[in-house]
Design an enzyme around this catalytic site. Structure first.
Site, PDB file in Angstrom:
ATOM      1  CG  ASP A  35      -2.148   0.857   1.010  1.00  0.00           C
ATOM      2  OD1 ASP A  35      -3.224   0.293   0.723  1.00  0.00           O
ATOM      3  OD2 ASP A  35      -2.039   2.107   1.102  1.00  0.00           O
ATOM      4  CG  LEU A 147     -15.048 -10.820  -1.609  1.00  0.00           C
ATOM      5  CD1 LEU A 147     -13.792 -10.450  -0.842  1.00  0.00           C
ATOM      6  CD2 LEU A 147     -15.346 -12.299  -1.480  1.00  0.00           C
ATOM      7  CG  ASN A 204     -22.251  -4.751  -7.596  1.00  0.00           C
ATOM      8  OD1 ASN A 204     -22.517  -5.854  -7.103  1.00  0.00           O
ATOM      9  ND2 ASN A 204     -21.215  -4.033  -7.202  1.00  0.00           N
ATOM     10  CG  PHE A 245     -30.037  -8.534  -2.886  1.00  0.00           C
ATOM     11  CD1 PHE A 245     -29.288  -9.498  -2.254  1.00  0.00           C
ATOM     12  CD2 PHE A 245     -29.540  -7.244  -2.949  1.00  0.00           C
ATOM     13  CE1 PHE A 245     -28.063  -9.196  -1.700  1.00  0.00           C
ATOM     14  CE2 PHE A 245     -28.312  -6.926  -2.395  1.00  0.00           C
ATOM     15  CZ  PHE A 245     -27.576  -7.906  -1.771  1.00  0.00           C
ATOM     16  N   GLY A 253     -27.092   1.403   0.096  1.00  0.00           N
ATOM     17  CA  GLY A 253     -25.954   2.314   0.220  1.00  0.00           C
ATOM     18  C   GLY A 253     -24.676   1.523   0.056  1.00  0.00           C
ATOM     19  CB  CYS A 256     -20.255  -1.901  -4.126  1.00  0.00           C
ATOM     20  SG  CYS A 256     -18.785  -2.320  -3.199  1.00  0.00           S
ATOM     21  CE  LYS A 259     -16.945   1.655  -6.456  1.00  0.00           C
ATOM     22  NZ  LYS A 259     -16.207   0.917  -7.467  1.00  0.00           N
TER      23      LYS A 259
END
Ligand code: UGA
Length: 437
Positions: A35, A147, A204, A245, A253, A256, A259
């Site tokens: 990182d 994930l 998504n 779902f 929210g 992921c 966006k």
């Protein structure tokens, strides 16, 4: 004698990178994770984990000798051939994905012929192709992340599917990546790079569409006196629909869905195609977060000077992630209407207070409810189901509860003395809605 497993490099140790590093170490691979933030690397090297993800800390501790954290890309390149890129791709002002961190990593790898760039970060379809054109010597594999925060370790170890995208010439690199996941048992789907990139965005976007769809059904249920829980169950029993779902609430929210839905809409728009359905999915979600205000006004009239307690702030339970949490919109809306907002979250309070400076943080749910004119359950933390709601009713100025996740038993709450408002459902003895003209 244990054989030496393929070393794995991880670039970017945010939530995805850290879970990926810990899980590959658990599978027996030496992992070197890099990182750019020295303080993060130092903390991780000392075994300190800054994010709340069940099971992650244990995994890191148990596999400490197989895990190295560094700021030095050279060290990573020297030790690992497979490099999992896990840097974030946040939305830009235009709603497109910000690829600056991905680009920075690619620059550092330039000219390299021995390594395989495995893209875990969520990127617009077409990104792989443009990186490959720029860096013809680098093998490129797309391996999107599926994930869920809060169950990430479990999801990694038991994948529904692993998608591995590679274009002609990179089949060997894709085989090496597939081998890493072989023992986990989920279906390994091999595709081209653009299709792998699209699978992630489309998955998504579809899940977000399911949520916005059931939220609109819930709003109609309120009008006609139906119960969205029963409706969702009845729909979900159809195998083609499925029960997952379809939980109505005050909107999705997280880092992921908002966006990625926006990124897919923009990706389509940039090619000249107007993705009408996603425009509505986004709008429904924004309005859903705001409907709570109307529900409160129904009981309290004007919210000016009213004290409203928010129970839960994180975008979902089992995480302290506040990114795009519905609580942020809600707190601002309530304050905009003149309400005084007090909040409690068992895990996310510290992160939340950086974002919600003018919201009073209470040390417990009961203390948040003390003297409140109404409460809104925003995040379905298990401890809220255990709360002594009869005692809470006694401590509130007015026992009004909006259950933003349909988490509590409405009849129990009514018995405890509450005016209960769910999302698309009413307590059994609630007055029937007025008959249509
Ligand atoms: C999501 C996807 O589920 C993962 O598959 C994906 O890997 C991840 O995004 C990502 O792209 O990295 P996550 O953001 O962790 O995972 O959260 P989810 O559990 O999917 O929940 C997202 C939001 O939807 C939460 O705010 C949750 O409260 C809401 N939700 C979920 C509903 O309102 N109703 C539902 O029925 C389900």
């Amino acid at each position: 004698m244990s054989e030496q497993r393929e070393p794995v490099g991880v670039i970017g140790v945010g939530w995805v990178g850290l879970v990926t590093a810990a899980c590959f170490a658990e599978l027996g691979h030496p992992v070197i994770a890099r990182d750019i933030l020295p303080e993060k690397v130092e903390a991780l090297s000392r075994g300190e984990v800054a994010i709340h993800e069940p099971g992650l800390e244990d995994l890191l501790r148990r596999n400490a000798e197989r895990l190295t954290f560094t700021t030095d890309m050279g060290e990573l390149l020297a030790q690992a051939r497979l490099l999992f890129v896990c840097v974030d791709t946040p939305p830009t002002y235009s709603g497109d994905a910000d690829l600056s961190r991905v680009r920075a990593v690619v620059q550092e790898l330039s000219g390299d012929g021995d390594h395989v760039l495995v893209m875990k970060s969520t990127v617009p379809a077409g990104t792989g192709e443009s990186i490959r054109r720029e860096m013809p010597n680098l093998a490129y594999v797309s391996c999107p992340e599926f994930l869920k925060e809060g169950t990430a370790v479990k999801d990694f170890m038991n994948p529904d599917r692993v998608v591995i995208g590679a274009d002609p010439g990179d089949e060997g690199a894709a085989d090496a990546v597939a081998a890493l996941y072989q023992s986990l048992g989920g279906e390994i789907l091999r595709t081209d790079v653009a299709s792998a990139e699209m699978i992630k965005l489309a998955s998504n976007a579809f899940l977000a569409t399911k949520i916005s769809f059931i939220n609109e059904i819930a709003n109609v249920c309120e009008e006609v006196g139906a119960d969205v829980g029963q409706v969702a169950k009845g729909m979900g029993l159809d195998e083609r629909i499925g029960t997952a779902f379809l939980r109505a609430g005050i909107g999705y929210g997280g880092s992921c869905f908002p966006k990625d839905v926006s990124a897919l809409k923009m990706l389509a728009g940039n090619t000249g195609y107007h993705f009408q359905l996603l425009t509505s999915v986004i709008e429904v979600n924004e309005l859903q977060q705001r409907r709570v205000v109307g529900k409160l006004e129904k009981h309290l009239g004007s919210l000016i000077g009213k004290r409203v307690a928010l129970l839960g702030l994180a975008f979902k339970p089992d995480t302290d992630d506040m990114r795009e949490a519905s609580s942020l919109v809600l707190a601002a809306r309530l304050q905009g209407e003149g309400a005084e907002v007090v909040a409690y979250d068992p895990v996310a309070a510290e992160r939340a207070s950086e974002l919600l400076g003018s919201v009073e943080m209470a040390p417990s749910a009961m203390e948040a409810l003390e003297g409140a004119d109404a409460a809104v359950l925003v995040t379905e933390w298990p401890e809220f189901a255990e709360l002594d709601w009869a005692a809470a009713a006694g401590r509130m100025a007015r026992p009004v509860l909006v259950d933003g996740r349909n988490f509590l038993d409405p009849d129990k709450l009514v018995k405890a003395g509450f005016d209960y408002e769910g999302i698309g459902r009413q307590p059994r003895d609630a007055p029937a809605p007025a008959a249509a003209e």
